[in-house]
Design an enzyme around this catalytic site. Structure first.
Site, PDB file in Angstrom:
ATOM      1  CG  ASP A   1     -53.496 -16.060 -30.040  1.00  0.00           C
ATOM      2  OD1 ASP A   1     -53.584 -14.819 -30.059  1.00  0.00           O
ATOM      3  OD2 ASP A   1     -53.839 -16.785 -31.000  1.00  0.00           O
TER       4      ASP A   1
ATOM      5  CG  ASP B   1     -54.373 -13.626 -36.858  1.00  0.00           C
ATOM      6  OD1 ASP B   1     -53.319 -13.982 -36.300  1.00  0.00           O
ATOM      7  OD2 ASP B   1     -55.490 -13.681 -36.303  1.00  0.00           O
TER       8      ASP B   1
END
Length: 713
Positions: free
Chosen positions: A456, A522
């Site tokens: 990430d 997300d």
């Protein structure tokens, strides 16, 4: 295949239904372009290319205000001479001259690859243009090398990989994958008018706002019309400029971006990231499948592997990560049919929230009294694969690493570094940082026997200091990032890697060549995901798109949607579960287990078959996605309706990708249909209420041909 004439310098590159032609003139005279662009589009012959080369260079009355030569008539536009159009390359020599004047110094042809060597008339500076035809894929890959053969440094102000010229027309439309955080990859269209359209990322990563992919058409639909499309395989700052001229000339320049000039030292060379062009004559849906085939065969590192059904514990536990809690979730996940268990943020020290710990990639003893390896071993004993979340490019201000090496971050030496999300960005342009990151990750994967990593990055890069040597920190960071991933894959070739950047902030062919799949957003709200996934799969294949089922109401949207609808949306990609499964009711657990089993049964067709769009997400009418197995024998259809008004009857959804002469049997009802009927009239889908969905599978009837007596409406 590459054809060329013996004496005229014309080269024709041909692939799967496309042609690309150019002409090389050894010495056209000062200020003239040494490589002329002739054609990109439908397949043509070498004689056709000669005919195009014989046409007058201008399409309108000459004017002293026009750039000469025109950008759409050159293969690689440099800053110099009487050029005013968008350049691909702008340099400054040690004596202050900011002008290039190139001539051809040789051409090499090797089966499907063409290399053109260009040299400046005065300065020892070279440009190597590379063209590679990908046989059977309809793709042309272009890359560029810059070489400083002199004793003095050369300042690079701009260096794009390629210019792509379109056939002259005045009514092009540009399609891009645009949006923002939690709304990535929205299929966005706008007219191309006289002037420039600039799409770019200035964030140090590919960016949420635009992916480095663009397409041009005049009147194409999903299943008809010509489309020209271009991508850049690069995971950092980039810039694409579409320029349209009054006489219909349209030209795209694409390459790395950023505002910092950089030095190419004496004897150095700069390899620019590849740009890929794909032309299609069968509309946007056909174009999507061309891009899918290209990425499957030339980009993804493990394309043939079936992607496992994943469970990620983040939404269930947040930072409250303990051995007991994670193992309890792993047992529940196993019972649902999950295959890969992932612990997200919060497993390392000290990480009770997002204010500390990044860079200290060691487990928290109080969370794992027997060690994290004991948890990994237990998960493996359950028959599950095991993985972790990491953010290696970041460091918390409150971390042992930052206290020890504050000089490792991107920052200006006379300014306070900007803290964002309580973290700084490590400078992966430094060899010692790259070595440290690779050692840390290699240790984690080896010590814990990891099967998977989710990489990430949750903030943008900023404050890139070039240093005294005037290096390019934007480029150096990405190349260091690539070196870490390449080293990790070399040491652990079967490791699964998912790329994530606060959602879909870093998705491109550069990172996908080093990752197994990507996290598109997300935002896991199923309604929003329909448009995100619709755009994502315009370029990237199903097997590269992670899709989660999460709890309702949604964290970001607050919407409430049926579990079946959430599953069906996620089942059109690489299925993952991110919900708090410990809190599911018995009914939800039964339904989830059944749908996971269904997905695993249909997975070869969904992940490895061809994907066809059955319309775009629409608030008023049904739409869907169809998957056809590689042999054409199995069909999987997901149909969706966001809202169906009261009293509406079942609607016919026209299908795609079927053989019109074949018969297809509904595996549930046993009903048989002709392919022609399903293509032109459609399949009746019964959808009711809001957020409705259905899953239908068809099997091709072997040994029969379509006939009126065997069909039904």
């Amino acid at each position: 295949m590459i054809e060329h004439g013996a004496d005229d310098g014309i080269y024709l590159l041909t692939g799967d239904d496309f042609g690309y032609a150019l002409a090389v003139e050894p010495d056209p005279g000062p200020g003239a372009g040494p490589v002329r662009h002739l054609h990109w589009g439908a397949a043509i012959t070498l004689d056709d290319a000669r005919n195009l080369d014989a046409r007058p260079a201008t399409r309108a009355a000459p004017s002293g205000s026009w750039s000469q030569p025109r950008a759409d008539q050159e293969e690689y536009v440099v800053d110099g001479g009487y050029r005013h159009d968008e350049p691909a390359l702008s340099v400054e020599f040690a004596d202050g001259v900011r002008s290039l004047d190139l001539r051809s110094a040789g051409v090499e042809v090797d089966v499907d690859e063409l290399v053109i060597r260009l040299v400046d008339r005065v300065y020892p500076f070279e440009v190597m243009l590379h063209y590679r035809v990908e046989p059977g894929l309809g793709a042309l890959v272009r890359s560029t090398e810059l070489i400083n053969r002199g004793a003095e440094p050369v300042l690079i102000h701009r260096a794009a990989t390629a210019g792509w010229a379109l056939p002259p027309r005045t009514d092009y439309r540009l399609t891009s994958l645009s949006g923002g955080y939690a709304a990535e990859t929205q299929l966005t269209r706008r007219p191309v008018r006289i002037g420039r359209i600039v799409l770019e990322s200035r964030t140090g990563i590919t960016g949420h706002e635009n992916q480095p992919w663009l397409a041009f058409d005049v009147d194409a639909g999903d299943d008809h019309g010509e489309v020209w499309s271009v991508a850049l395989a690069w995971s950092g700052v980039w810039r694409a400029t579409a320029q349209s001229l009054l006489d219909g000339g349209t030209h795209l320049t694409i390459g790395t971006g950023g505002e910092l000039p950089s030095v190419l030292a004496a004897g150095e060379r700069l390899d620019l990231p590849p740009s890929v062009g794909i032309y299609g004559g069968n509309g946007f849906d056909g174009l999507a499948r061309r891009w899918h085939r290209y990425e499957i065969e030339r980009v993804l590192p493990q394309p043939a592997a079936l992607r496992p059904v994943l469970y990620n514990s983040w939404e269930a536990t947040g930072f409250d990560v303990t051995a007991a809690g994670q193992l309890a979730l792993a047992r529940t996940a196993r019972d649902l049919g999950i295959e890969l268990f992932v612990i997200d943020d919060g497993w390392f020290r000290p990480r009770d929230d997002d204010t500390a710990g990044l860079g200290d990639w060691y487990e928290v003893p109080r969370r794992f009294p027997d060690g994290l390896r004991a948890v990994a071993d237990e998960v493996h004993r359950m028959g599950l694969a095991f993985g972790l979340w990491v953010e290696p490019e970041m460091v918390s201000a409150d971390s042992d690493l930052y206290r020890r090496r504050p000089d490792w971050i991107h920052r200006w030496p006379t300014r306070e570094p900007t803290l964002q999300r309580h973290q700084y960005v490590l400078d992966f342009g430094r060899a010692e940082v790259v070595d440290w990151a690779l050692r840390q990750l290699d240790r984690l994967v080896s010590d814990l026997d990891l099967d998977y990593l989710k990489w990430d990055v949750n903030r943008s890069l900023a404050e890139p200091y070039p240093g005294p040597r005037r290096r390019n920190p934007w480029l150096d960071h990405v190349r260091g990032f690539y070196r870490v991933l390449d080293g990790l894959r070399e040491r652990h070739p079967e490791l699964l890697i998912e790329t994530c950047a606060a959602g879909g902030g870093r998705v491109d062919q550069g990172i996908l060549s080093r990752s197994d799949w990507a996290w598109p957003s997300d935002n896991t709200d199923a309604r929003d995901r329909l448009s995100i996934q619709h755009g994502f799969t315009q370029v990237h294949p199903t097997r590269a798109m992670a899709c989660w089922v999460t709890d309702t109401p949604g964290v970001l949207s607050g919407r409430t949607m049926p579990l079946r609808f959430r599953f069906h949306v996620a089942m059109t990609g690489v299925l993952g579960i991110g919900a708090d499964i410990a809190g599911w009711t018995a009914e939800e657990s039964v339904q989830g287990r059944e749908l996971i089993a269904t997905y695993r049964r249909l997975r070869p067709t969904i992940q490895q078959g061809e994907r066809f769009r059955l319309g775009a997400p629409d608030p008023e009418r049904p739409f869907g996605v169809l998957f056809r197995s590689a042999d054409g024998e199995r069909i999987v259809i997901f149909a969706f309706a966001l809202s169906i008004r009261h009293g509406a009857r079942g609607q016919d959804l026209p299908l795609a990708g079927l053989d019109p002469t074949a018969l297809y049997r509904d595996d549930s009802s046993g009903q048989t249909y002709s392919g022609s009927l399903l293509l032109h009239r459609g399949l009746r889908v019964e959808l009711r209420g809001d957020y409705a969905s259905t899953l239908i599978t068809l099997s091709r009837v072997v040994g029969t041909s379509a006939g009126p007596s065997r069909t039904t409406s």
